[in-house]
Design a protein around this motif. Sequence first.
Motif, PDB file in Angstrom:
ATOM      1  N   ARG A  82      -3.350  -1.087   3.825  1.00 44.71           N
ATOM      2  CA  ARG A  82      -4.445  -1.413   2.905  1.00 44.71           C
ATOM      3  C   ARG A  82      -4.132  -0.932   1.492  1.00 44.71           C
ATOM      4  N   LEU A  83      -3.516   0.225   1.395  1.00 47.97           N
ATOM      5  CA  LEU A  83      -3.169   0.787   0.088  1.00 47.97           C
ATOM      6  C   LEU A  83      -2.164  -0.093  -0.646  1.00 47.97           C
ATOM      7  N   LEU A  84      -1.272  -0.729   0.109  1.00 43.39           N
ATOM      8  CA  LEU A  84      -0.166  -1.485  -0.478  1.00 43.39           C
ATOM      9  C   LEU A  84      -0.371  -2.995  -0.402  1.00 43.39           C
ATOM     10  N   ALA A 116       0.943   3.123  -5.147  1.00 42.18           N
ATOM     11  CA  ALA A 116       1.157   1.764  -4.645  1.00 42.18           C
ATOM     12  C   ALA A 116       2.045   0.944  -5.569  1.00 42.18           C
ATOM     13  N   ALA A 117       1.979   1.228  -6.873  1.00 38.85           N
ATOM     14  CA  ALA A 117       2.714   0.425  -7.849  1.00 38.85           C
ATOM     15  C   ALA A 117       4.165   0.838  -8.003  1.00 38.85           C
ATOM     16  N   THR A 118       4.544   2.045  -7.543  1.00 36.40           N
ATOM     17  CA  THR A 118       5.884   2.547  -7.875  1.00 36.40           C
ATOM     18  C   THR A 118       6.778   2.864  -6.685  1.00 36.40           C
ATOM     19  N   ARG A 164       1.660  -6.109  -2.140  1.00 34.83           N
ATOM     20  CA  ARG A 164       2.706  -5.619  -3.045  1.00 34.83           C
ATOM     21  C   ARG A 164       4.116  -5.805  -2.497  1.00 34.83           C
ATOM     22  N   LEU A 176       0.539  11.284  -1.959  1.00 40.35           N
ATOM     23  CA  LEU A 176      -0.771  11.066  -2.566  1.00 40.35           C
ATOM     24  C   LEU A 176      -1.390  12.393  -2.982  1.00 40.35           C
ATOM     25  N   ASP A 199      -1.774   9.432  -7.881  1.00 38.16           N
ATOM     26  CA  ASP A 199      -3.014   8.859  -7.379  1.00 38.16           C
ATOM     27  C   ASP A 199      -2.672   7.556  -6.657  1.00 38.16           C
ATOM     28  N   GLU A 200      -3.648   6.978  -5.979  1.00 38.20           N
ATOM     29  CA  GLU A 200      -3.373   5.823  -5.117  1.00 38.20           C
ATOM     30  C   GLU A 200      -2.805   4.636  -5.885  1.00 38.20           C
ATOM     31  N   GLU A 201      -3.345   4.355  -7.049  1.00 45.78           N
ATOM     32  CA  GLU A 201      -2.913   3.174  -7.801  1.00 45.78           C
ATOM     33  C   GLU A 201      -1.457   3.287  -8.235  1.00 45.78           C
ATOM     34  N   GLU A 202      -1.072   4.434  -8.788  1.00 51.53           N
ATOM     35  CA  GLU A 202       0.310   4.599  -9.239  1.00 51.53           C
ATOM     36  C   GLU A 202       1.259   4.684  -8.053  1.00 51.53           C
TER      37      GLU A 202
END
Length: 325
Positions: free
Chosen positions: A89-91, A69-71, A94, A47, A64-67
Amino acid sequence: MPAAPPPPGPRRGKRLGLVVHPTRDVLAQASLVLDWARAHGGEVAVLRADAARFGERGGDVVLDEEEFAATVDAVVSLGGDGTMLGALRLLVGRGVPVLGVNLGHLGFLVELEPRELPGALERITAGDFTVEPHLCLRLSAPGREAVAFNDVALARTPGRGAVVAALSVAGQRIGYLRCDAVVLATPTGSTAYSYAAGGPVVSPGADALVVTPVAPMSGIARPIVLGVDEPVRLELLESSGAPVLELDGVASGELPVGSAVEVSVQRDAGHVIRLDPSGHGRRSRVKLSLLDLPLLPDEMLELVPHGVRRPEQPRQEDPHPPRRG
């Protein structure tokens, strides 16, 4: 919640995420994860807020947090239960499995000690693990939406008066609470704040939501165990103080009197990697029993025979021995 079959472990070319405790020294364990990933043709994502913690070692990718968690394909959490909860919580939702390494104290959610990390990474690569699904609480309050994997609490602000709230379950008013705090806990969180307030220990395999009043003065005075399909609404009455909203033990601002908090349960929201589910369960039961002992950690050490103590744990002498004679 029964353990689910594992998804494929991080294979060559996969991205491993690293979530770390905000203040503890994690460089040794983080370096081990970085070296292992590079040796296996993968990469490690960190992060952006943590990037400076690793110095020259750094991560392969800073996100960043969004990318992040998505990758990421899997995540290693270095810290204690709080760090693990932050990763979940971040994930949330997913399906990314999280491995917890305990750098804290007791640690109920994390499974591994640092010395076990190298072997654990190899087992994850081979797919030799199970995934333990965890439900979470979804909260809706004025101006905010949030999730919590342990608990949601409305806690009395010193000097502001008790928490007084009407409780509704599945749309039906069932009573009111007047207390120092109201804790809504998942089975995972039943051994945290709710347990300290006298709430029941709920099996991680159960689908349940526990409502526990803390230091009740009137109204509902006993914990209530609800089903996960029964959404909860807490409406702060005019006689209430303005409580602090806590999510997994983290303060999230005050709630104004007259506002309402709605909490529902989301199944299969987080996924925890388990290498030895039965062993982890046994250790958690022992750790829970230790919490009921009226002893401090140094005092518990006195119960361990000298011959079996670790060399780095010498006998703790009392700096203020009792006077004699």
